[in-house]
Design a protein around this motif. Structure first.
Motif, mmCIF file in Angstrom:
data_model
loop_
_atom_site.group_PDB
_atom_site.id
_atom_site.type_symbol
_atom_site.label_atom_id
_atom_site.label_comp_id
_atom_site.label_asym_id
_atom_site.label_seq_id
_atom_site.Cartn_x
_atom_site.Cartn_y
_atom_site.Cartn_z
ATOM 1 N N THR A 37 0.846 -1.195 0.000
ATOM 2 C CA THR A 37 0.000 0.000 0.000
ATOM 3 C C THR A 37 0.878 1.241 0.000
ATOM 4 O OG1 THR A 37 -1.789 -1.128 1.178
ATOM 5 C CG2 THR A 37 -1.775 1.268 1.277
ATOM 6 N N GLY A 38 0.619 2.160 -0.931
ATOM 7 C CA GLY A 38 1.355 3.417 -0.991
ATOM 8 C C GLY A 38 0.664 4.485 -0.164
ATOM 9 N N LEU A 39 1.448 5.329 0.487
ATOM 10 C CA LEU A 39 0.927 6.472 1.234
ATOM 11 C C LEU A 39 1.627 7.718 0.702
ATOM 12 C CD1 LEU A 39 -0.879 7.505 3.557
ATOM 13 C CD2 LEU A 39 1.074 7.208 5.083
ATOM 14 N N ILE A 40 0.888 8.537 -0.044
ATOM 15 C CA ILE A 40 1.474 9.704 -0.681
ATOM 16 C C ILE A 40 0.733 10.959 -0.243
ATOM 17 C CG2 ILE A 40 2.128 8.297 -2.680
ATOM 18 C CD1 ILE A 40 -0.082 9.740 -4.277
ATOM 19 N N GLY A 41 1.297 12.098 -0.604
ATOM 20 C CA GLY A 41 0.685 13.381 -0.286
ATOM 21 C C GLY A 41 1.733 14.471 -0.301
ATOM 22 N N PRO A 42 1.294 15.724 -0.377
ATOM 23 C CA PRO A 42 2.245 16.836 -0.403
ATOM 24 C C PRO A 42 3.063 16.897 0.877
ATOM 25 C CG PRO A 42 -0.023 17.579 -0.773
ATOM 26 C CD PRO A 42 -0.096 16.148 -0.392
ATOM 27 N N ASN A 43 4.185 17.603 0.833
ATOM 28 C CA ASN A 43 4.970 17.830 2.045
ATOM 29 C C ASN A 43 4.083 18.474 3.111
ATOM 30 O OD1 ASN A 43 7.359 16.828 0.964
ATOM 31 N ND2 ASN A 43 7.923 18.808 0.085
ATOM 32 N N GLY A 44 4.212 17.973 4.351
ATOM 33 C CA GLY A 44 3.407 18.521 5.427
ATOM 34 C C GLY A 44 2.031 17.905 5.559
ATOM 35 N N ALA A 45 1.774 16.835 4.784
ATOM 36 C CA ALA A 45 0.451 16.208 4.821
ATOM 37 C C ALA A 45 0.224 15.392 6.087
ATOM 38 C CB ALA A 45 0.255 15.321 3.593
ATOM 39 N N GLY A 46 1.307 15.043 6.812
ATOM 40 C CA GLY A 46 1.171 14.283 8.046
ATOM 41 C C GLY A 46 1.568 12.824 7.930
ATOM 42 N N LYS A 47 2.208 12.444 6.834
ATOM 43 C CA LYS A 47 2.506 11.034 6.580
ATOM 44 C C LYS A 47 3.489 10.460 7.604
ATOM 45 C CE LYS A 47 4.072 11.927 2.454
ATOM 46 N NZ LYS A 47 3.934 13.408 2.492
ATOM 47 N N THR A 48 4.624 11.125 7.798
ATOM 48 C CA THR A 48 5.618 10.604 8.736
ATOM 49 C C THR A 48 5.110 10.681 10.165
ATOM 50 O OG1 THR A 48 7.475 11.112 7.254
ATOM 51 C CG2 THR A 48 7.977 10.885 9.590
ATOM 52 N N THR A 49 4.347 11.720 10.497
ATOM 53 C CA THR A 49 3.747 11.790 11.833
ATOM 54 C C THR A 49 2.814 10.605 12.042
ATOM 55 O OG1 THR A 49 3.866 14.215 11.851
ATOM 56 C CG2 THR A 49 2.340 13.186 13.389
ATOM 57 N N LEU A 50 2.062 10.239 11.018
ATOM 58 C CA LEU A 50 1.185 9.074 11.114
ATOM 59 C C LEU A 50 2.005 7.818 11.381
ATOM 60 C CD1 LEU A 50 -1.740 7.959 10.779
ATOM 61 C CD2 LEU A 50 -1.128 7.492 8.401
ATOM 62 N N PHE A 51 3.118 7.635 10.674
ATOM 63 C CA PHE A 51 4.000 6.496 10.930
ATOM 64 C C PHE A 51 4.458 6.483 12.386
ATOM 65 C CE2 PHE A 51 6.098 4.530 6.919
ATOM 66 C CZ PHE A 51 4.851 4.325 6.346
ATOM 67 N N ASN A 52 4.836 7.645 12.890
ATOM 68 C CA ASN A 52 5.321 7.732 14.270
ATOM 69 C C ASN A 52 4.232 7.386 15.278
ATOM 70 O OD1 ASN A 52 7.970 8.492 13.623
ATOM 71 N ND2 ASN A 52 7.465 10.666 13.570
#
Length: 263
Positions: A37-52
């Motif tokens: 599953t890919g998780l994409i989005g603009p910078n600042g979308a919250g992706k890495t925070t979601l991982f954390n």
């Protein structure tokens, strides 16, 4: 929950604030067992925070994380890891002054040699376990095509080789779900193809992946489905070609990433 295609990971209404900034805003998503599953989005979308949040490096302000149906919200990272949910980082965190092989042999938890009295009173068991771990580590290095570098200091590897080493270290834990944070960043095309091929092979062995990636060519080749985050929430989800044409996704990427979808 054990059936192919059932959710292995469920994110339910997650919220995370940093002061006055809401980085994750009631996010809901599922990762189906057996997918990349890919998780994409603009910078600042919250992706890495979601991982954390998912992996216990941050505690959510609201919402829940379910892994294999079990609520793991707020568990510390080592407990999440031992349940079979592992992640890699944008900047690989290898032990630079140890060899490639030693980096892998450190991973398995509960090693007998970690308790000094075992080396005195149970030396045979310690040696047998260490040899089994070494054998497993060499198998993993063969799989990621780093066996020829087993004695090299990890700090001497190239950026792409370090990404492969990070994947190898995760595999030493026999994970069920692997979260990859920008595996393509700083990797040359040859090594990227090798890394993508290894990920596909591991999917075939039953490992599920959730991947943050900005390289749209890699996402379109490797991932199905693709989830799009924007402003801390799930914006869209679907097959890669459908996501590529979604007007909401194109709008979210205007001002920097739009060309990645049109090219």
């Amino acid at each position: 929950m054990d059936a192919q295609g059932q959710p292995i990971l469920e994110v339910v209404d997650l919220v995370k604030d940093f002061g006055g900034l809401r980085a994750v805003d009631g996010c809901r998503l599922e990762v189906r067992r057996g997918t990349i599953t890919g998780l994409i989005g603009p910078n600042g979308a919250g992706k890495t925070t979601l991982f954390n949040l998912v992996t216990g490096f941050l505690r959510p302000d609201a919402g829940r994380v379910l892994f294999q149906g079990e609520d793991i919200t707020g568990l510390p990272p080592h407990q999440v890891f031992r349940r079979g949910l592992a992640r890699t980082f944008q900047i690989p965190r290898e032990h630079r002054l140890m060899s490639v092989l030693e980096n892998l042999m450190l991973v398995p938890p509960g090693q007998l040699g970690e308790r000094f009295w075992n080396t005195w009173f149970r030396p045979g068991l310690v040696r047998a376990q260490e040899e089994a771990i070494r054998h497993r580590a060499l198998e993993v290095l063969e799989f990621v095509e780093l066996a020829q570098l087993q004695d090299e200091y990890a700090g001497n590897l190239s950026g792409g080789q370090r990404k492969l080493l990070e994947l190898a270290r995760v595999l030493m834990a026999d994970p069920l779900l692997v979260l990859l944070d920008e595996p393509g960043a700083g990797v040359n095309p040859t090594l990227m193809r090798k890394l993508a091929s290894r990920i596909e092979d591991l999917q075939g062995r039953g490992i599920t992946f959730l991947i943050i990636e900005h390289d749209m060519d890699l996402v379109m080749r490797l991932c199905n489905p693709v989830i799009v985050m924007s402003e801390g929430r799930r914006l869209a989800e679907g097959p890669p070609e459908e996501i590529r044409r979604d007007p909401r996704v194109l709008e979210a990427y205007l001002g920097g990433q739009y060309v990645a979808f049109e090219g």
